[in-house]
Design a protein around this motif. Structure first.
Motif, PDB file in Angstrom:
ATOM      1  N   LEU A 124     -40.190 -10.963   5.273  1.00 10.88           N
ATOM      2  CA  LEU A 124     -41.477 -10.969   5.959  1.00 10.88           C
ATOM      3  C   LEU A 124     -41.741  -9.613   6.602  1.00 10.88           C
ATOM      4  O   LEU A 124     -40.842  -8.769   6.730  1.00 10.88           O
ATOM      5  CB  LEU A 124     -41.512 -12.072   7.029  1.00 10.88           C
ATOM      6  CG  LEU A 124     -40.410 -12.080   8.094  1.00 10.88           C
ATOM      7  CD1 LEU A 124     -40.747 -11.175   9.268  1.00 10.88           C
ATOM      8  CD2 LEU A 124     -40.176 -13.501   8.591  1.00 10.88           C
ATOM      9  N   HIS A 177     -46.270 -11.782   8.331  1.00 11.07           N
ATOM     10  CA  HIS A 177     -46.739 -11.965   6.959  1.00 11.07           C
ATOM     11  C   HIS A 177     -45.530 -12.263   6.080  1.00 11.07           C
ATOM     12  O   HIS A 177     -44.598 -11.456   5.993  1.00 11.07           O
ATOM     13  CB  HIS A 177     -47.468 -10.730   6.443  1.00 11.07           C
ATOM     14  CG  HIS A 177     -47.759 -10.790   4.978  1.00 11.07           C
ATOM     15  ND1 HIS A 177     -48.727 -11.621   4.440  1.00 11.07           N
ATOM     16  CD2 HIS A 177     -47.191 -10.128   3.919  1.00 11.07           C
ATOM     17  CE1 HIS A 177     -48.743 -11.467   3.134  1.00 11.07           C
ATOM     18  NE2 HIS A 177     -47.838 -10.571   2.788  1.00 11.07           N
ATOM     19  N   TYR A 178     -45.527 -13.428   5.424  1.00  5.17           N
ATOM     20  CA  TYR A 178     -44.419 -13.831   4.565  1.00  5.17           C
ATOM     21  C   TYR A 178     -44.710 -13.402   3.131  1.00  5.17           C
ATOM     22  O   TYR A 178     -45.811 -13.580   2.621  1.00  5.17           O
ATOM     23  CB  TYR A 178     -44.226 -15.342   4.617  1.00  5.17           C
ATOM     24  CG  TYR A 178     -43.765 -15.850   5.974  1.00  5.17           C
ATOM     25  CD1 TYR A 178     -42.418 -16.026   6.246  1.00  5.17           C
ATOM     26  CD2 TYR A 178     -44.686 -16.141   6.976  1.00  5.17           C
ATOM     27  CE1 TYR A 178     -41.993 -16.492   7.488  1.00  5.17           C
ATOM     28  CE2 TYR A 178     -44.275 -16.591   8.222  1.00  5.17           C
ATOM     29  CZ  TYR A 178     -42.926 -16.774   8.470  1.00  5.17           C
ATOM     30  OH  TYR A 178     -42.508 -17.221   9.697  1.00  5.17           O
ATOM     31  N   LYS A 221     -44.212 -17.980   0.175  1.00  2.00           N
ATOM     32  CA  LYS A 221     -44.619 -19.117   0.994  1.00  2.00           C
ATOM     33  C   LYS A 221     -43.441 -20.003   1.376  1.00  2.00           C
ATOM     34  O   LYS A 221     -43.451 -20.635   2.439  1.00  2.00           O
ATOM     35  CB  LYS A 221     -45.667 -19.944   0.244  1.00  2.00           C
ATOM     36  CG  LYS A 221     -46.997 -19.216   0.050  1.00  2.00           C
ATOM     37  CD  LYS A 221     -47.994 -20.108  -0.663  1.00  2.00           C
ATOM     38  CE  LYS A 221     -49.323 -19.380  -0.851  1.00  2.00           C
ATOM     39  NZ  LYS A 221     -50.316 -20.230  -1.561  1.00  2.00           N
ATOM     40  N   LYS A 261     -41.581 -19.665   4.846  1.00  2.00           N
ATOM     41  CA  LYS A 261     -42.103 -20.209   6.098  1.00  2.00           C
ATOM     42  C   LYS A 261     -41.279 -21.396   6.583  1.00  2.00           C
ATOM     43  O   LYS A 261     -41.243 -21.681   7.787  1.00  2.00           O
ATOM     44  CB  LYS A 261     -43.562 -20.629   5.915  1.00  2.00           C
ATOM     45  CG  LYS A 261     -44.524 -19.461   5.730  1.00  2.00           C
ATOM     46  CD  LYS A 261     -45.964 -19.955   5.652  1.00  2.00           C
ATOM     47  CE  LYS A 261     -46.928 -18.798   5.498  1.00  2.00           C
ATOM     48  NZ  LYS A 261     -48.337 -19.264   5.443  1.00  2.00           N
ATOM     49  N   LYS A 262     -40.632 -22.096   5.652  1.00  2.00           N
ATOM     50  CA  LYS A 262     -39.827 -23.250   6.037  1.00  2.00           C
ATOM     51  C   LYS A 262     -38.449 -22.844   6.546  1.00  2.00           C
ATOM     52  O   LYS A 262     -37.771 -23.638   7.193  1.00  2.00           O
ATOM     53  CB  LYS A 262     -39.669 -24.196   4.845  1.00  2.00           C
ATOM     54  CG  LYS A 262     -40.980 -24.769   4.320  1.00  2.00           C
ATOM     55  CD  LYS A 262     -40.741 -25.681   3.136  1.00  2.00           C
ATOM     56  CE  LYS A 262     -42.038 -26.257   2.612  1.00  2.00           C
ATOM     57  NZ  LYS A 262     -41.820 -27.139   1.440  1.00  2.00           N
ATOM     58  N   SER A 276     -38.697 -17.754  10.876  1.00  2.00           N
ATOM     59  CA  SER A 276     -39.804 -17.515  11.801  1.00  2.00           C
ATOM     60  C   SER A 276     -39.447 -16.313  12.666  1.00  2.00           C
ATOM     61  O   SER A 276     -38.293 -15.873  12.685  1.00  2.00           O
ATOM     62  CB  SER A 276     -40.067 -18.743  12.684  1.00  2.00           C
ATOM     63  OG  SER A 276     -38.984 -18.959  13.578  1.00  2.00           O
TER      64      SER A 276
END
Length: 220
Positions: free
Chosen positions: A63, A71-72, A75, A78-79, A82
């Motif tokens: 990121l 900004h990752y 996608k 994101k799980k 952070s």
């Protein structure tokens, strides 16, 4: 066009990282599978990149961290990841896929690397292995008991339903028998009453006939 420039910038950063990562200072951090890990970034920058270097020497840009957002580049990240204040990277539910060396890098030219962090899994001791074995055995036992309890609950529900049906049928049968018995008693009562009345009529007729004969006899 802007996306191509960003990709070129990242490519340049990865080349620089590949060249300089051998001389960068690396800290070892132990963790267990399934745990959450926080890695600090010691760079004083408004924007940084978080990059993962795996044992296969493959670099993954996770990121791009800004002062209040991120900004990752995938996608699915994101799980797993952070960012907290001061660009600290949080990794959730560690698996073997997240093991490797993590770098925090700014976008200066040339870029500056933070102290890297290498994630290691704690080697289980014999006591830990025995504890894991007990936990697995307990989980299997609980799952087996849950299956048995589910079966018992289903059987109990079916038996209760059968008992309810039998009770309803029995009550219905008793009511029908009671009604039939009541009708029979009423019919019997009516029959006896009619029979009694007929007997009285016959008896009266016989007495009347006897009286006439007596009067006739007196006349003679």
């Amino acid at each position: 066009m802007q996306k191509q420039e960003i990709n070129m910038k990242i490519f340049q950063l990865l080349i620089y990282l590949f060249i300089s990562c051998q001389t960068a200072e690396t800290l070892d951090q132990l963790t267990d599978l399934g745990q959450n890990v926080t890695i600090n970034c010691d760079l004083d920058s408004n924007e940084v990149y978080w990059i993962l270097l795996k044992q296969s020497d493959s670099h993954t840009v996770i990121l791009r961290s800004f002062s209040k957002s991120a900004h990752y580049f995938n996608k699915t990240f994101k799980k797993k990841y952070s960012v907290q204040s001061k660009h600290r990277l949080v990794i959730y539910n560690i698996t073997v896929d997240e093991l490797g060396v993590y770098y925090c890098m700014n976008k200066d030219t040339p870029p500056k690397l933070s102290t890297s962090t290498r994630l290691h899994i704690i080697k289980p001791t014999e006591l830990t292995k025995f504890s894991l074995y007990l936990n697995e055995t307990l989980v299997k036992c609980i799952q087996h008991n849950e299956t048995q309890w589910h079966f018992i609950i289903i059987i109990s529900a079916l038996l209760n339903a059968l008992i309810i049906v039998i009770t309803v049928v029995s009550c219905y049968s008793k009511e029908r028998l009671k009604l039939q018995d009541t009708d029979l008693q009423q019919t019997k009562h009516v029959y006896l009453k009619q029979h009694e009345e007929m007997s009285r009529v016959q008896y009266t007729a016989v007495r009347f006939s006897t009286c006439e004969e007596s009067e006739d006899t007196r006349v003679i």
